[in-house]
Motif scaffolding. Sequence first.
Motif, short mmCIF file in Angstrom:
data_model
loop_
_atom_site.label_atom_id
_atom_site.label_comp_id
_atom_site.label_asym_id
_atom_site.label_seq_id
_atom_site.Cartn_x
_atom_site.Cartn_y
_atom_site.Cartn_z
N ALA A 64 4.05 -23.21 4.61
CA ALA A 64 5.09 -23.82 5.43
C ALA A 64 5.55 -25.11 4.76
N THR A 65 6.79 -25.47 5.00
CA THR A 65 7.32 -26.71 4.44
C THR A 65 8.28 -27.34 5.45
N PHE A 66 8.07 -28.65 5.66
CA PHE A 66 8.89 -29.39 6.63
C PHE A 66 9.18 -30.77 6.04
N SER A 67 10.10 -31.46 6.68
CA SER A 67 10.33 -32.86 6.33
C SER A 67 9.12 -33.67 6.76
N CYS A 68 8.72 -34.64 5.92
CA CYS A 68 7.55 -35.47 6.25
C CYS A 68 7.81 -36.91 5.88
N ASN A 69 7.05 -37.81 6.49
CA ASN A 69 7.25 -39.25 6.27
C ASN A 69 6.83 -39.69 4.88
N THR A 70 5.87 -38.99 4.28
CA THR A 70 5.34 -39.42 2.98
C THR A 70 6.41 -39.37 1.89
N PHE A 71 7.28 -38.36 1.96
CA PHE A 71 8.26 -38.18 0.90
C PHE A 71 9.72 -38.17 1.40
N HIS A 72 9.90 -38.23 2.71
CA HIS A 72 11.26 -38.16 3.29
C HIS A 72 12.03 -36.98 2.69
N ASN A 73 11.36 -35.87 2.57
CA ASN A 73 11.94 -34.69 1.93
C ASN A 73 12.62 -33.78 2.92
N GLN A 74 13.49 -32.93 2.40
CA GLN A 74 13.99 -31.80 3.15
C GLN A 74 13.01 -30.64 2.93
N PRO A 75 12.99 -29.64 3.83
CA PRO A 75 12.13 -28.47 3.57
C PRO A 75 12.41 -27.91 2.19
N LEU A 76 11.35 -27.54 1.48
CA LEU A 76 11.49 -27.13 0.08
C LEU A 76 12.01 -25.71 -0.07
N SER A 77 11.90 -24.91 0.97
CA SER A 77 12.39 -23.54 0.96
C SER A 77 13.36 -23.33 2.11
N ALA A 78 14.27 -22.39 1.94
CA ALA A 78 15.20 -22.07 3.03
C ALA A 78 14.46 -21.52 4.24
N GLN A 79 13.31 -20.91 3.99
CA GLN A 79 12.45 -20.42 5.07
C GLN A 79 11.30 -21.41 5.25
N GLN A 80 11.28 -22.10 6.35
CA GLN A 80 10.24 -23.12 6.54
C GLN A 80 8.85 -22.48 6.61
N ASP A 81 8.76 -21.29 7.14
CA ASP A 81 7.52 -20.51 7.08
C ASP A 81 7.76 -19.40 6.06
N PHE A 82 7.02 -19.43 4.97
CA PHE A 82 7.31 -18.51 3.87
C PHE A 82 6.08 -17.69 3.49
N THR A 83 6.34 -16.59 2.81
CA THR A 83 5.28 -15.75 2.25
C THR A 83 5.26 -15.95 0.74
N ILE A 84 4.06 -16.14 0.21
CA ILE A 84 3.92 -16.47 -1.22
C ILE A 84 3.89 -15.20 -2.06
N GLN A 85 4.76 -15.16 -3.06
CA GLN A 85 4.73 -14.08 -4.04
C GLN A 85 3.84 -14.42 -5.22
N ALA A 86 3.90 -15.66 -5.69
CA ALA A 86 3.08 -16.12 -6.82
C ALA A 86 2.82 -17.61 -6.66
N LEU A 87 1.63 -18.03 -7.09
CA LEU A 87 1.27 -19.44 -7.04
C LEU A 87 0.49 -19.77 -8.31
N GLU A 88 0.82 -20.91 -8.91
CA GLU A 88 0.15 -21.36 -10.14
C GLU A 88 -0.16 -22.86 -10.05
N VAL A 89 -1.23 -23.26 -10.69
CA VAL A 89 -1.58 -24.66 -10.85
C VAL A 89 -1.73 -24.94 -12.34
N TRP A 90 -1.00 -25.95 -12.83
CA TRP A 90 -1.05 -26.35 -14.23
C TRP A 90 -1.59 -27.77 -14.34
N THR A 91 -2.25 -28.04 -15.46
CA THR A 91 -2.64 -29.41 -15.77
C THR A 91 -2.14 -29.75 -17.16
N PHE A 92 -2.50 -30.94 -17.66
CA PHE A 92 -1.91 -31.46 -18.88
C PHE A 92 -3.02 -31.94 -19.81
N HIS A 93 -3.03 -31.43 -21.05
CA HIS A 93 -4.08 -31.80 -22.01
C HIS A 93 -3.99 -33.27 -22.33
#
Length: 281
Positions: free
Chosen positions: A252-281
């Motif tokens: 889920a994605t909503f506006s929040c006080n920490t970032f004053h963001n708009q929802p990141l997806s057009a669907q505030q409740d979404f289903t995940i197709q793929a998820l990745e985590v990257w780091t930096f050498h």
Amino acid sequence: MENTWTCSCRADLPALTTLLPSVMGVAYSVGEVDHLYTFFVQWSPNLYSKHGRRQSFLVVNKDKLAVIDSLLRNPFPENNWEIITVRKAKHSLSICSSQSTCTSDEEVDDTLPLLTQDSHILLDHHIQSLAGHLPARIQCCPWRLVYSTAEHGTSLRTLYRCTAQVERPVLLLIKDMHKQVFGAFSSDPFRVSDRCYGTGETFLFTFSPEFKMYRWSGENSYFVRGFLDSLQIGGGGGPFGLWVDADLNHGATFSCNTFHNQPLSAQQDFTIQALEVWTFH
């Protein structure tokens, strides 16, 4: 120019070997370095004085100087070499994206960082947009895949295990079932915690439908908090900026006080197709 080489061209060939590739942009053998060394000594007349000899400078004859001149005028066989940037050389080893096609060198942005593995989410325009907004200390670092639902399955516990040994910032990328891409950059690797963690470098971003990023508002410090049953990013007196469940299937994605963001997806409740985590050498 003479002052520059007075500091560098002492009788120390190992040091000169290290110096020349960065200055000239070409890698030289030890023999070529010998010739280049004598060339630079001959190039600076003030070094041929008795004072110069006392400081271990070499005086060379014209025959050796002619060899240097020939080397610099035609160092490689014709048409068998080209000058490229370091970043472009790195990018030729990168994914160029598993889901996009590289055509000619002119169409490839040579500022793209190196990715050490293929991505099921990232395209070149995603990488280009994100790279310039990362903290300066990691902008030139290669990107390393730490966790992927395609490789590791759909489990938040597995994600935590994969990031347990990471000591650098991480980049969370999500593609939902509508092929919208969004996520978060976290100054700290993800972990289970009893309180929020992270710094003001943390931000949210989306490519839905165009790239936008949301930096820390300064209103609170609810950057990241990890639970066994969910991962939460952003908050403060209401919904989270980004939330994913324990099975990494729903979020889920909503506006929040920490970032004053708009929802990141057009669907505030979404289903995940793929998820990745990257780091930096």
